[in-house]
Design an enzyme around this catalytic site. Structure first.
Site, PDB file in Angstrom:
ATOM      1  N   ARG A  35       0.801  -1.217   0.000  1.00 15.75           N
ATOM      2  CA  ARG A  35       0.000   0.000   0.000  1.00 15.75           C
ATOM      3  C   ARG A  35       0.832   1.263   0.000  1.00 15.75           C
ATOM      4  NH1 ARG A  35      -5.106  -1.408   0.509  1.00 15.75           N
ATOM      5  NH2 ARG A  35      -5.291  -3.612   0.909  1.00 15.75           N
ATOM      6  N   GLN A 101      -2.276  -9.664   9.033  1.00 18.85           N
ATOM      7  CA  GLN A 101      -2.761  -9.406   7.675  1.00 18.85           C
ATOM      8  C   GLN A 101      -1.697  -9.810   6.660  1.00 18.85           C
ATOM      9  OE1 GLN A 101      -3.324  -5.088   8.829  1.00 18.85           O
ATOM     10  NE2 GLN A 101      -5.144  -5.354   7.589  1.00 18.85           N
ATOM     11  N   HIS A 121      -5.363 -13.203   6.007  1.00 24.03           N
ATOM     12  CA  HIS A 121      -5.401 -13.097   4.546  1.00 24.03           C
ATOM     13  C   HIS A 121      -4.649 -14.245   3.871  1.00 24.03           C
ATOM     14  CE1 HIS A 121      -6.234  -8.512   5.036  1.00 24.03           C
ATOM     15  NE2 HIS A 121      -7.345  -9.222   5.077  1.00 24.03           N
ATOM     16  N   CYS A 129      -5.372 -26.528  -2.870  1.00 34.22           N
ATOM     17  CA  CYS A 129      -6.219 -26.991  -3.968  1.00 34.22           C
ATOM     18  C   CYS A 129      -7.606 -26.365  -3.826  1.00 34.22           C
ATOM     19  CB  CYS A 129      -6.321 -28.512  -3.962  1.00 34.22           C
ATOM     20  SG  CYS A 129      -7.502 -29.130  -5.194  1.00 34.22           S
ATOM     21  N   CYS A 154      -3.643 -30.031  -8.868  1.00 33.47           N
ATOM     22  CA  CYS A 154      -3.601 -31.042  -7.802  1.00 33.47           C
ATOM     23  C   CYS A 154      -3.766 -32.449  -8.384  1.00 33.47           C
ATOM     24  CB  CYS A 154      -4.727 -30.737  -6.817  1.00 33.47           C
ATOM     25  SG  CYS A 154      -4.864 -31.864  -5.419  1.00 33.47           S
ATOM     26  N   SER A 194       0.106  -1.457  11.106  1.00 33.59           N
ATOM     27  CA  SER A 194      -1.055  -1.539  10.212  1.00 33.59           C
ATOM     28  C   SER A 194      -1.763  -0.193  10.174  1.00 33.59           C
ATOM     29  CB  SER A 194      -2.040  -2.611  10.700  1.00 33.59           C
ATOM     30  OG  SER A 194      -3.235  -2.577   9.919  1.00 33.59           O
ATOM     31  N   ASN A 219       2.255   2.506  14.996  1.00 34.67           N
ATOM     32  CA  ASN A 219       2.377   2.582  13.541  1.00 34.67           C
ATOM     33  C   ASN A 219       3.040   3.892  13.163  1.00 34.67           C
ATOM     34  OD1 ASN A 219       1.688   1.414  10.870  1.00 34.67           O
ATOM     35  ND2 ASN A 219       0.505   3.300  10.628  1.00 34.67           N
TER      36      ASN A 219
END
Ligand SMILES: [Zn+2]
Length: 264
Positions: A35, A101, A121, A129, A154, A194, A219
């Site tokens: 970001r 994250q 995430h 798979c 797979c 973050s 942060n």
């Protein structure tokens, strides 16, 4: 009082800490912040999940991007002093859960116990798979792609994909439930590196704050939770602040590192 000193006071006697981490803790390991101003997202069109499933060209492009990223920085990235300080807190019995994250796999590599880790995430360190759910180490697949191979399949015939949450893909319910459960049990929420702008992930420390747990944010730069009532806000680079704070808190109480200063 220094930033590390303020954080040490906030950590205090907390015994069930919910740690929530973002890209700012991995930049010291050489992982670029997607970001940031020169973020990869500015120059690449992301492949959304539906395209991955149904468009072979997009699927090949996705795998090539992942393999190139792995070659560029993921392959050699090592945990840094922040990851290790969190492991030291866990060894001292103070961690309820680490929710990250980040998809770089560095908490796991540092030694955070999988039972106390939610990679909300997903992770680039594994492939999954899309049919049978089987998971496997990702590195050999990246190697194969870099050697000219095609998107892997797979044994069951399903499509293999790095085990991250893609655009257009929902978070795993089991992971979300483990994270929210920890937010309801913790006696301190600690957000590290973050901007807290990506939801629903950023709602996890917020859930702890809503039920009255102390909430500390470290942060560099603004976050979406700045100005909430009762939040302790420490601005600066987490790699310079957390390790000495943890050392101060754990000194004589199981700090595993010898010598002065933060672990290297
Ligand atoms: Zn399968």
């Amino acid at each position: 009082v220094s930033a590390a000193g303020r954080l040490a006071v906030a950590l205090g006697a907390a015994r069930r800490i919910l740690v929530f981490t973002g890209a700012g803790i991995s930049t010291a390991s050489g992982i670029p912040d997607y970001r940031g101003p020169s973020g990869v997202w500015k120059t690449r069109r992301p492949v959304v999940y539906d395209e991955f499933l149904h468009d072979p060209e997009a699927r090949e492009r996705y795998w090539r991007q992942k393999a190139e990223d792995w070659e560029a920085w993921g392959r050699h990235a090592e945990p840094n002093a922040v990851h290790r300080a969190i492991v030291a807190l866990e060894a001292a019995g103070r961690i309820e859960m680490v929710v990250t994250q980040n998809v770089d796999g560095l908490h796991r590599a540092a030694g955070t116990d999988p039972s106390r880790l939610v990679e909300i995430h997903g992770t680039n360190a594994l492939v999954e798979c899309q049919r049978c759910g089987r998971r496997d180490e990702a590195s050999r697949h990246y190697e194969a792609i870099l050697g000219g191979g095609q998107a892997p399949v797979c044994d069951c015939g399903g499509l293999l994909k790095p085990a991250t949450i893609s655009f257009g893909q929902a978070l795993r319910e089991e992971d979300l439930a483990r994270a929210v459960g920890a937010a309801r049990r913790c006696d301190l929420a600690l957000a590290l590196g973050s901007t807290l702008t990506v939801t629903p992930a950023a709602d996890i420390p917020l859930e702890a704050h809503r039920r009255g747990a102390p909430y500390v944010i470290v942060n560099r730069g603004a976050t979406a939770h700045d100005g909430l009532p009762g939040v302790t806000r420490i601005d600066g680079d987490v790699v310079e602040i957390l390790p000495p704070a943890v050392r101060a808190v754990l000194e004589g109480d199981g700090w595993p590192y010898s010598g002065e200063g933060a672990p290297h």
